[in-house]
Design a protein around this motif. Structure first.
Motif, PDB file in Angstrom:
ATOM      1  N   MET A   4       2.220   1.757  -3.469  1.00 50.43           N
ATOM      2  CA  MET A   4       1.303   2.333  -4.423  1.00 50.43           C
ATOM      3  C   MET A   4       1.169   3.787  -4.373  1.00 50.43           C
ATOM      4  O   MET A   4       0.746   4.358  -5.258  1.00 50.43           O
ATOM      5  CB  MET A   4      -0.006   1.509  -4.094  1.00 50.43           C
ATOM      6  CG  MET A   4      -0.179   0.220  -4.394  1.00 50.43           C
ATOM      7  SD  MET A   4      -1.641  -0.929  -3.832  1.00 50.43           S
ATOM      8  CE  MET A   4      -3.088  -0.009  -4.443  1.00 50.43           C
ATOM      9  N   CYS A  36       0.786   3.913  -8.202  1.00 48.85           N
ATOM     10  CA  CYS A  36       0.538   2.597  -9.173  1.00 48.85           C
ATOM     11  C   CYS A  36      -0.372   1.688  -8.670  1.00 48.85           C
ATOM     12  O   CYS A  36      -0.772   1.819  -7.204  1.00 48.85           O
ATOM     13  CB  CYS A  36       1.905   1.857  -9.415  1.00 48.85           C
ATOM     14  SG  CYS A  36       2.617   1.168  -7.936  1.00 48.85           S
ATOM     15  N   ASP A  37      -0.769   0.703  -9.254  1.00 52.59           N
ATOM     16  CA  ASP A  37      -1.809  -0.487  -8.617  1.00 52.59           C
ATOM     17  C   ASP A  37      -0.927  -1.630  -7.914  1.00 52.59           C
ATOM     18  O   ASP A  37       0.291  -1.366  -7.909  1.00 52.59           O
ATOM     19  CB  ASP A  37      -2.394  -1.125  -9.866  1.00 52.59           C
ATOM     20  CG  ASP A  37      -1.673  -1.918 -10.728  1.00 52.59           C
ATOM     21  OD1 ASP A  37      -0.621  -2.123 -10.665  1.00 52.59           O
ATOM     22  OD2 ASP A  37      -2.285  -2.107 -11.941  1.00 52.59           O
ATOM     23  N   ALA A  38      -1.574  -2.543  -7.313  1.00 51.16           N
ATOM     24  CA  ALA A  38      -1.166  -3.410  -6.456  1.00 51.16           C
ATOM     25  C   ALA A  38      -0.278  -4.381  -7.215  1.00 51.16           C
ATOM     26  O   ALA A  38       1.084  -4.883  -6.544  1.00 51.16           O
ATOM     27  CB  ALA A  38      -2.295  -4.135  -5.745  1.00 51.16           C
ATOM     28  N   ASP A  39      -0.399  -4.478  -8.351  1.00 49.66           N
ATOM     29  CA  ASP A  39       0.371  -5.589  -9.133  1.00 49.66           C
ATOM     30  C   ASP A  39       1.662  -4.881  -9.356  1.00 49.66           C
ATOM     31  O   ASP A  39       2.881  -5.749  -9.387  1.00 49.66           O
ATOM     32  CB  ASP A  39      -0.477  -6.008 -10.396  1.00 49.66           C
ATOM     33  CG  ASP A  39      -1.368  -6.961 -10.241  1.00 49.66           C
ATOM     34  OD1 ASP A  39      -1.646  -7.676  -9.272  1.00 49.66           O
ATOM     35  OD2 ASP A  39      -2.523  -7.085 -11.348  1.00 49.66           O
ATOM     36  N   ARG A  40       1.712  -3.578  -9.706  1.00 49.69           N
ATOM     37  CA  ARG A  40       2.769  -2.892  -9.986  1.00 49.69           C
ATOM     38  C   ARG A  40       3.790  -2.684  -8.808  1.00 49.69           C
ATOM     39  O   ARG A  40       5.008  -2.962  -8.702  1.00 49.69           O
ATOM     40  CB  ARG A  40       2.668  -1.720 -10.504  1.00 49.69           C
ATOM     41  CG  ARG A  40       4.024  -0.745 -10.629  1.00 49.69           C
ATOM     42  CD  ARG A  40       4.730  -1.313 -12.001  1.00 49.69           C
ATOM     43  NE  ARG A  40       5.873  -0.615 -12.340  1.00 49.69           N
ATOM     44  CZ  ARG A  40       7.294  -0.953 -12.061  1.00 49.69           C
ATOM     45  NH1 ARG A  40       7.317  -2.228 -12.334  1.00 49.69           N
ATOM     46  NH2 ARG A  40       8.168  -0.160 -12.383  1.00 49.69           N
ATOM     47  N   ARG A  47       0.703  -1.269   0.151  1.00 45.76           N
ATOM     48  CA  ARG A  47      -0.023   0.091  -0.219  1.00 45.76           C
ATOM     49  C   ARG A  47       0.832   1.303   0.080  1.00 45.76           C
ATOM     50  O   ARG A  47       0.723   2.045  -0.862  1.00 45.76           O
ATOM     51  CB  ARG A  47      -0.954  -0.022   1.216  1.00 45.76           C
ATOM     52  CG  ARG A  47      -1.853  -1.045   1.283  1.00 45.76           C
ATOM     53  CD  ARG A  47      -3.043  -1.201   0.503  1.00 45.76           C
ATOM     54  NE  ARG A  47      -3.962  -0.143   0.535  1.00 45.76           N
ATOM     55  CZ  ARG A  47      -4.880   0.282  -0.007  1.00 45.76           C
ATOM     56  NH1 ARG A  47      -4.874  -0.317  -1.336  1.00 45.76           N
ATOM     57  NH2 ARG A  47      -5.692   1.088   0.097  1.00 45.76           N
TER      58      ARG A  47
END
Length: 65
Positions: free
Chosen positions: A44, A49-53, A41
């Motif tokens: 992010m 960015c999103d969680a995958d990144r 988190r």
């Protein structure tokens, strides 16, 4: 260290208890793996960015790991 404008270490990340991110990762496995979510988190937020990144960034970091 508290209040330093360039320090980002929310207490919920439990960073001060470990010398490296590898130590932290090893400690937070199994039933304690939920503690690693705070790091994702934070990445992010910082990297927008999103969680995958964020997970990819964390896995690819050379800092302590």
């Amino acid at each position: 260290m508290g209040g330093h404008p360039q320090l980002f270490a929310p207490p919920e990340l439990e960073l001060m208890s470990f010398n490296t991110l590898a130590e932290r990762r090893a400690a937070f496995t199994g039933k304690n793996s939920f503690w690693r979510e705070g790091t994702i988190r934070a990445i992010m937020q910082v990297k927008d960015c999103d969680a995958d990144r964020a997970k990819a960034i964390m896995e690819n970091t050379k800092i302590g790991g």
